[in-house]
Write a protein that holds these residues in place. Sequence first.
Motif, short mmCIF file in Angstrom:
data_model
loop_
_atom_site.label_atom_id
_atom_site.label_comp_id
_atom_site.label_asym_id
_atom_site.label_seq_id
_atom_site.Cartn_x
_atom_site.Cartn_y
_atom_site.Cartn_z
N SER A 14 -4.42 6.98 -0.55
CA SER A 14 -3.94 5.64 -0.25
C SER A 14 -4.26 4.75 -1.45
O SER A 14 -5.39 4.75 -1.94
CB SER A 14 -4.61 5.09 1.00
OG SER A 14 -4.13 3.79 1.31
N ILE A 15 -3.26 4.02 -1.93
CA ILE A 15 -3.43 3.13 -3.08
C ILE A 15 -2.98 1.74 -2.67
O ILE A 15 -1.84 1.54 -2.23
CB ILE A 15 -2.60 3.60 -4.29
CG1 ILE A 15 -2.88 5.07 -4.61
CG2 ILE A 15 -2.89 2.74 -5.51
CD1 ILE A 15 -1.96 5.64 -5.67
N ALA A 16 -3.86 0.77 -2.82
CA ALA A 16 -3.57 -0.60 -2.42
C ALA A 16 -3.11 -1.42 -3.62
O ALA A 16 -3.34 -1.06 -4.78
CB ALA A 16 -4.79 -1.24 -1.80
N GLY B 148 4.87 16.76 4.96
CA GLY B 148 3.97 15.62 4.90
C GLY B 148 4.74 14.31 4.90
O GLY B 148 5.97 14.29 5.09
N ARG B 149 4.03 13.23 4.63
CA ARG B 149 4.66 11.91 4.72
C ARG B 149 4.19 11.02 3.58
O ARG B 149 3.01 11.02 3.23
CB ARG B 149 4.31 11.26 6.05
CG ARG B 149 5.04 9.96 6.34
CD ARG B 149 4.73 9.45 7.74
NE ARG B 149 3.33 9.08 7.86
CZ ARG B 149 2.86 7.87 7.60
NH1 ARG B 149 3.67 6.92 7.18
NH2 ARG B 149 1.58 7.60 7.75
N LEU B 150 5.11 10.27 3.03
CA LEU B 150 4.82 9.29 1.99
C LEU B 150 5.41 7.97 2.44
O LEU B 150 6.58 7.90 2.81
CB LEU B 150 5.43 9.73 0.66
CG LEU B 150 5.12 8.87 -0.58
CD1 LEU B 150 3.65 8.99 -0.94
CD2 LEU B 150 6.00 9.31 -1.75
N ALA B 151 4.60 6.91 2.42
CA ALA B 151 5.07 5.61 2.91
C ALA B 151 4.60 4.50 1.98
O ALA B 151 3.52 4.58 1.39
CB ALA B 151 4.56 5.35 4.33
N LEU B 152 5.42 3.46 1.88
CA LEU B 152 5.07 2.27 1.12
C LEU B 152 5.14 1.08 2.05
O LEU B 152 6.21 0.71 2.53
CB LEU B 152 6.02 2.08 -0.07
CG LEU B 152 5.73 0.89 -0.98
CD1 LEU B 152 4.40 1.08 -1.71
CD2 LEU B 152 6.85 0.70 -1.99
N GLU B 153 4.00 0.48 2.32
CA GLU B 153 3.93 -0.68 3.19
C GLU B 153 4.00 -1.95 2.35
O GLU B 153 3.40 -2.04 1.29
CB GLU B 153 2.61 -0.68 3.97
CG GLU B 153 2.36 0.58 4.78
CD GLU B 153 0.94 0.64 5.30
OE1 GLU B 153 0.26 -0.41 5.34
OE2 GLU B 153 0.50 1.74 5.67
N GLY C 250 -1.43 -7.68 -8.89
CA GLY C 250 -1.16 -7.08 -7.59
C GLY C 250 -0.31 -5.84 -7.62
O GLY C 250 0.13 -5.36 -6.57
N GLY C 251 -0.08 -5.29 -8.80
CA GLY C 251 0.69 -4.07 -8.91
C GLY C 251 -0.12 -2.84 -8.57
O GLY C 251 -1.35 -2.88 -8.52
N LEU C 252 0.57 -1.73 -8.34
CA LEU C 252 -0.06 -0.43 -8.11
C LEU C 252 0.18 0.43 -9.34
O LEU C 252 1.27 0.42 -9.92
CB LEU C 252 0.52 0.27 -6.88
CG LEU C 252 0.12 -0.21 -5.50
CD1 LEU C 252 0.77 -1.53 -5.15
CD2 LEU C 252 0.51 0.83 -4.45
N ARG D 167 0.84 -1.19 0.00
CA ARG D 167 0.00 0.00 0.00
C ARG D 167 0.88 1.25 0.00
O ARG D 167 1.83 1.35 0.78
CB ARG D 167 -0.92 0.01 1.22
CG ARG D 167 -1.86 1.22 1.28
CD ARG D 167 -2.78 1.14 2.49
NE ARG D 167 -3.70 0.03 2.36
CZ ARG D 167 -4.87 0.09 1.74
NH1 ARG D 167 -5.24 1.22 1.16
NH2 ARG D 167 -5.66 -0.96 1.67
N LEU D 168 0.55 2.19 -0.89
CA LEU D 168 1.22 3.49 -0.95
C LEU D 168 0.31 4.51 -0.31
O LEU D 168 -0.84 4.68 -0.73
CB LEU D 168 1.51 3.86 -2.41
CG LEU D 168 2.19 5.20 -2.66
CD1 LEU D 168 3.62 5.20 -2.11
CD2 LEU D 168 2.20 5.53 -4.16
N THR D 169 0.82 5.21 0.71
CA THR D 169 0.00 6.14 1.47
C THR D 169 0.68 7.49 1.58
O THR D 169 1.88 7.58 1.84
CB THR D 169 -0.26 5.60 2.89
OG1 THR D 169 -0.84 4.30 2.80
CG2 THR D 169 -1.20 6.51 3.66
N ALA D 170 -0.11 8.55 1.38
CA ALA D 170 0.38 9.92 1.54
C ALA D 170 -0.49 10.63 2.57
O ALA D 170 -1.71 10.47 2.58
CB ALA D 170 0.32 10.67 0.22
N HIS D 171 0.17 11.42 3.43
CA HIS D 171 -0.56 12.18 4.43
C HIS D 171 -0.05 13.62 4.43
O HIS D 171 1.15 13.86 4.61
CB HIS D 171 -0.37 11.57 5.82
CG HIS D 171 -1.00 12.37 6.91
ND1 HIS D 171 -2.37 12.54 7.01
CD2 HIS D 171 -0.44 13.07 7.94
CE1 HIS D 171 -2.63 13.30 8.06
NE2 HIS D 171 -1.49 13.64 8.63
N ALA D 172 -0.96 14.55 4.19
CA ALA D 172 -0.66 15.99 4.21
C ALA D 172 0.55 16.32 3.33
O ALA D 172 1.40 17.14 3.70
CB ALA D 172 -0.43 16.46 5.64
#
Length: 200
Positions: A24-26, A57-62, A176-178, A2-7
């Motif tokens: 958020s992109i799964a 802000g924050r960008l994360a890849l889970e 299963g790709g984004l 999951r790719l998630t961005a906050h603010a």
Amino acid sequence: MRLTAHALTCQRGGRIVFAGLDFSIAAGEAVQVTGPNGAGKSSLLRLVAGLVRIESGRLALEGGDPEASIGEHCHYCGHQDAFKGSLTVAENLAFWTAYLGGGGQDPQTAMDRLGIGHLAALPAGYLSAGQRRRLALARLLTVARPVWLLDEPTAALDVASQKVLAGIMAEHVAAGGLLLAATHGPLGLPTRELAIGRAT
């Protein structure tokens, strides 16, 4: 994954392009970035790819490789094709495949899929705009990366090539790709919209 961005805030040339962006992109999802010219669609893709600094802000890849950056999980296909005109089509694709780590399809198979296999021995400098675009997109097939960032991917493509690309993108998502694509037109596959407002 999951790719998630906050603010998320992006600044270019001293100007805030967009601010406070959340998304958020799964895995297995395609998202189409929309908005007027200058709203920051291309900047967002470049930011995710690690080519533009995050202002705040924050960008994360889970779920990715913890030893790799977010950008190393991504395929970024922008407006510049990044080919050397004196090298052949096959040589250009072989270089980028090796440089980016490979792990995908055989380069000849990828070129055939995109309808440029018969041009393998031709110097890339002789390609039309549409052929250059298809060569750039061939990297999506030869190098295995889970996150695709595509900026106007159908630009310069004829209708038949757009259908081929739609099939390739659909296969990536189904596996299963984004997919995060900035475009003014339809992509030819089901997508969720991420709208970016006009830049201030």
